[in-house]
Design a protein around this motif. Structure first.
Motif, PDB file in Angstrom:
ATOM      1  N   SER A  42      35.133  25.796  48.898  1.00  0.00           N
ATOM      2  CA  SER A  42      36.084  26.456  49.784  1.00  0.00           C
ATOM      3  C   SER A  42      36.693  27.625  49.034  1.00  0.00           C
ATOM      4  N   ALA A  43      37.321  28.524  49.781  1.00  0.00           N
ATOM      5  CA  ALA A  43      37.921  29.699  49.152  1.00  0.00           C
ATOM      6  C   ALA A  43      38.982  29.306  48.135  1.00  0.00           C
ATOM      7  N   SER A  44      39.743  28.264  48.445  1.00  0.00           N
ATOM      8  CA  SER A  44      40.806  27.850  47.520  1.00  0.00           C
ATOM      9  C   SER A  44      40.229  27.322  46.207  1.00  0.00           C
ATOM     10  N   ASP A  45      39.032  26.739  46.258  1.00  0.00           N
ATOM     11  CA  ASP A  45      38.404  26.224  45.036  1.00  0.00           C
ATOM     12  C   ASP A  45      37.960  27.342  44.088  1.00  0.00           C
ATOM     13  N   ILE A  46      37.772  28.531  44.624  1.00  0.00           N
ATOM     14  CA  ILE A  46      37.322  29.633  43.771  1.00  0.00           C
ATOM     15  C   ILE A  46      38.405  30.036  42.780  1.00  0.00           C
ATOM     16  N   GLY A  47      39.658  29.885  43.205  1.00  0.00           N
ATOM     17  CA  GLY A  47      40.759  30.206  42.305  1.00  0.00           C
ATOM     18  C   GLY A  47      41.058  31.691  42.243  1.00  0.00           C
ATOM     19  N   VAL A  48      41.885  32.072  41.293  1.00  0.00           N
ATOM     20  CA  VAL A  48      42.318  33.459  41.138  1.00  0.00           C
ATOM     21  C   VAL A  48      41.398  34.168  40.151  1.00  0.00           C
ATOM     22  N   MET A  49      40.925  35.350  40.537  1.00  0.00           N
ATOM     23  CA  MET A  49      40.063  36.132  39.658  1.00  0.00           C
ATOM     24  C   MET A  49      40.906  36.794  38.562  1.00  0.00           C
ATOM     25  N   SER A  50      40.608  36.475  37.323  1.00  0.00           N
ATOM     26  CA  SER A  50      41.327  37.073  36.206  1.00  0.00           C
ATOM     27  C   SER A  50      40.311  37.455  35.125  1.00  0.00           C
ATOM     28  N   PRO A  51      40.093  38.735  34.898  1.00  0.00           N
ATOM     29  CA  PRO A  51      40.760  39.859  35.560  1.00  0.00           C
ATOM     30  C   PRO A  51      40.245  40.033  36.984  1.00  0.00           C
ATOM     31  N   PRO A  52      41.039  40.672  37.853  1.00  0.00           N
ATOM     32  CA  PRO A  52      40.594  40.902  39.237  1.00  0.00           C
ATOM     33  C   PRO A  52      39.385  41.823  39.274  1.00  0.00           C
ATOM     34  N   LEU A  53      38.606  41.692  40.332  1.00  0.00           N
ATOM     35  CA  LEU A  53      37.496  42.617  40.540  1.00  0.00           C
ATOM     36  C   LEU A  53      38.050  43.982  40.947  1.00  0.00           C
ATOM     37  N   VAL A  54      37.318  45.014  40.627  1.00  0.00           N
ATOM     38  CA  VAL A  54      37.746  46.376  40.949  1.00  0.00           C
ATOM     39  C   VAL A  54      37.628  46.611  42.455  1.00  0.00           C
ATOM     40  N   VAL A  55      38.677  47.180  43.041  1.00  0.00           N
ATOM     41  CA  VAL A  55      38.680  47.554  44.454  1.00  0.00           C
ATOM     42  C   VAL A  55      38.750  49.071  44.521  1.00  0.00           C
ATOM     43  N   GLU A  56      37.846  49.691  45.296  1.00  0.00           N
ATOM     44  CA  GLU A  56      37.826  51.151  45.327  1.00  0.00           C
ATOM     45  C   GLU A  56      39.156  51.678  45.861  1.00  0.00           C
ATOM     46  N   PRO A  57      39.595  52.844  45.360  1.00  0.00           N
ATOM     47  CA  PRO A  57      40.972  53.311  45.566  1.00  0.00           C
ATOM     48  C   PRO A  57      41.434  53.399  47.012  1.00  0.00           C
ATOM     49  N   GLU A  58      40.585  53.917  47.933  1.00  0.00           N
ATOM     50  CA  GLU A  58      41.015  54.052  49.328  1.00  0.00           C
ATOM     51  C   GLU A  58      41.402  52.701  49.915  1.00  0.00           C
ATOM     52  N   GLN A  59      40.557  51.687  49.683  1.00  0.00           N
ATOM     53  CA  GLN A  59      40.829  50.377  50.265  1.00  0.00           C
ATOM     54  C   GLN A  59      41.963  49.662  49.534  1.00  0.00           C
ATOM     55  N   ARG A  60      42.083  49.891  48.246  1.00  0.00           N
ATOM     56  CA  ARG A  60      43.208  49.310  47.514  1.00  0.00           C
ATOM     57  C   ARG A  60      44.533  49.849  48.052  1.00  0.00           C
ATOM     58  N   GLN A  61      44.559  51.142  48.400  1.00  0.00           N
ATOM     59  CA  GLN A  61      45.769  51.752  48.933  1.00  0.00           C
ATOM     60  C   GLN A  61      46.172  51.120  50.260  1.00  0.00           C
ATOM     61  N   SER A  87      45.303  45.295  46.036  1.00  0.00           N
ATOM     62  CA  SER A  87      44.303  44.794  45.082  1.00  0.00           C
ATOM     63  C   SER A  87      43.992  43.318  45.293  1.00  0.00           C
ATOM     64  N   ARG A  88      44.649  42.680  46.290  1.00  0.00           N
ATOM     65  CA  ARG A  88      44.376  41.265  46.572  1.00  0.00           C
ATOM     66  C   ARG A  88      42.916  41.036  46.943  1.00  0.00           C
ATOM     67  N   ILE A  89      42.265  42.068  47.489  1.00  0.00           N
ATOM     68  CA  ILE A  89      40.851  41.938  47.858  1.00  0.00           C
ATOM     69  C   ILE A  89      40.022  41.476  46.665  1.00  0.00           C
ATOM     70  N   GLY A  90      40.348  41.982  45.489  1.00  0.00           N
ATOM     71  CA  GLY A  90      39.584  41.634  44.303  1.00  0.00           C
ATOM     72  C   GLY A  90      40.153  40.486  43.502  1.00  0.00           C
ATOM     73  N   LYS A  91      41.202  39.850  44.026  1.00  0.00           N
ATOM     74  CA  LYS A  91      41.879  38.796  43.265  1.00  0.00           C
ATOM     75  C   LYS A  91      41.716  37.417  43.893  1.00  0.00           C
ATOM     76  N   PHE A  92      41.803  37.339  45.209  1.00  0.00           N
ATOM     77  CA  PHE A  92      41.756  36.052  45.909  1.00  0.00           C
ATOM     78  C   PHE A  92      40.598  36.052  46.902  1.00  0.00           C
ATOM     79  N   PHE A  93      39.799  35.002  46.868  1.00  0.00           N
ATOM     80  CA  PHE A  93      38.696  34.910  47.822  1.00  0.00           C
ATOM     81  C   PHE A  93      39.225  34.910  49.254  1.00  0.00           C
ATOM     82  N   GLN A  94      40.398  34.320  49.471  1.00  0.00           N
ATOM     83  CA  GLN A  94      40.984  34.263  50.810  1.00  0.00           C
ATOM     84  C   GLN A  94      41.269  35.651  51.375  1.00  0.00           C
ATOM     85  N   ASP A  95      41.291  36.672  50.508  1.00  0.00           N
ATOM     86  CA  ASP A  95      41.665  38.014  50.947  1.00  0.00           C
ATOM     87  C   ASP A  95      40.537  39.034  50.842  1.00  0.00           C
ATOM     88  N   VAL A  96      39.316  38.585  50.579  1.00  0.00           N
ATOM     89  CA  VAL A  96      38.216  39.548  50.435  1.00  0.00           C
ATOM     90  C   VAL A  96      37.967  40.314  51.729  1.00  0.00           C
TER      91      VAL A  96
END
Length: 429
Positions: free
Chosen positions: A78-97, A101-110
């Motif tokens: 499950s997404a919760s089992d994946i845990g927190v990405m540390s370090p987070p994955l890189v999110v391209e600047p437009e989408q991060r804005q 940056s949660r997109i690259g940190k939590f599976f629940q927010d990809v």
């Protein structure tokens, strides 16, 4: 040759009118279904009870493998089992804005982003970092799509002992069908299974039962393919391949879930919903989206996108529903209320001029994504409350019929996307 590959090849002629690229499907299906070399994909089941731009928060995860067309389910999580990405994955600047940056940190927010290729590539990277298992692509599906599949297979009796143990002494059905699977997964499961971990296990187990029925040959081939085509047309089935060559072909079609490129109409708008409640209240939200055309000087068009949302939860939702469903105010939203971040995309070269809430001009976050204008604002609805939001877009050239893509919700698409109010504008001088 076994059923999945046969379905993809033998039924194309009977549903060619429903598929824009039958030739591309015929070319891609054999290799993607493991005709020569086995393929493994990450299957993501999106949970529409907690909205994300492409459908819902990722719930059950599983590896799904194809070898000469034969499908098997492998490791589940499950997404919760994946845990927190540390370090987070890189999110391209437009989408991060826009989406943080949660997109690259939590599976629940990809899938806070509506761009599925971004979601899928990020999900694949997280899965591989966590499990060490490489996958060849990502497939996304939601419970409404599962209901379309069950229309073809007919009812499926739950046989998994672990699932049966979760349903013992509860009001959950022991047979799933097209009429009860959405309510079961997105509402009743939360009322009958207390622990979130067990809820995730139930979600994953139900998906396994349904895919097992497909693999076992249950259901007519033509009706099964028709159900998958219907789900795909509503954005409920999305597909991404890690092969650049295959992805270049997929990107030509809506099944790719891209927000840019040849699959996007020159006059395509997008309305996407992201939950801000931190709960499962979107099961109770009913929405409608409508395009309203107007004419401006010099032959350019102006389009207002009207979004109406209603919280249909009972007035006593704060006490009648479980704290897991309401969020119990954990993120600052009163129990029973629903907070939603609404993001509107316009066509390339257009502009967002204004935003209205309940007829009053309001501020909004303005950005760009792949040259498309993006506006975001937040609304909150108490039980029984409705709210109408409008985004006004200018500089729309009227040579293409405007269309709108929306986040797949619990509702049928025909009830969400209303008929466009049209206007005929003279061509620009």
């Amino acid at each position: 040759m076994t059923q999945p590959l046969s379905l993809a090849k033998d039924q194309l002629s009977s549903i060619a009118d429903a598929l824009d690229g039958a030739a591309d499907v015929a070319r891609l299906a054999p290799p993607m279904l493991g005709d020569a070399t086995p393929r493994t994909y990450l299957l993501v089941v999106q949970n529409n009870a907690e909205s994300r731009a492409s459908g819902g928060i990722p719930g059950a995860l599983a590896e799904i493998s194809f070898r000469e067309g034969k499908m098997t389910l492998g490791a589940q999580s499950s997404a919760s089992d994946i845990g927190v990405m540390s370090p987070p994955l890189v999110v391209e600047p437009e989408q991060r804005q826009i989406y943080s940056s949660r997109i690259g940190k939590f599976f629940q927010d990809v899938n806070l982003t509506p761009d599925f290729p971004t979601t899928a590539a990020t999900a694949r990277a997280m899965w591989e970092r966590k499990t060490g298992n490489r996958v060849d692509g990502v497939i996304s599906i939601d419970p409404v799509a599962l209901s379309y599949i069950l229309e073809a297979t007919g009812p499926i009796a739950i046989s998994n002992p672990d699932l049966l143990s979760l349903t013992n002494g509860s009001n959950l059905p022991t047979k799933l069908n097209a009429d009860n699977v959405v309510r079961t997964l997105l509402s009743d499961a939360y009322a009958n299974i207390e622990q979130p971990k067990n809820q995730d296990a139930y979600f994953a187990g139900v998906a396994q039962e349904i895919f097992g029925a497909i693999n076992g040959g249950k259901g007519g081939a033509k009706s099964l393919v028709a159900g998958i085509v219907r789900a795909t047309s509503e954005g409920r089935v999305l597909l991404w391949s890690a092969s650049t060559q295959e992805q270049d072909v997929l990107a030509k079609y809506p099944v790719s879930g891209s927000i840019s490129g040849s699959s996007i109409s020159p006059a395509q708008f997008g309305i996407y919903f992201n939950d801000g409640t931190g709960a499962k209240m979107d099961y109770y939200v009913k929405r409608s989206v409508q395009l309203i055309e107007e004419c401006e000087a010099h032959g350019y068009g102006r389009i207002r996108v009207r979004i109406t949302s209603t919280n249909t939860a009972p007035t006593n939702a704060a006490t009648a529903l479980s704290s897991y469903v309401t969020g119990a105010g954990a993120f600052g939203v009163p129990a029973g209320s629903v907070q939603t971040n609404i993001t509107a995309y316009g066509p390339v070269q257009s502009n967002i001029e204004t935003a209205l809430v309940a007829g009053e001009k309001t501020g909004f976050a303005a950005n760009r994504h792949s040259s498309r204008p993006v506006g975001t604002l937040t609304i909150r609805l108490a039980p029984g409350q409705s709210q109408t939001v409008e985004f006004a877009f200018g500089k729309i050239v009227q040579h293409t019929k405007p269309v709108v893509a929306v986040t797949p919700t619990v509702q049928a698409l025909k009830d969400v996307v209303l008929e466009t109010k049209s206007a005929t504008c003279a061509p620009p001088a």
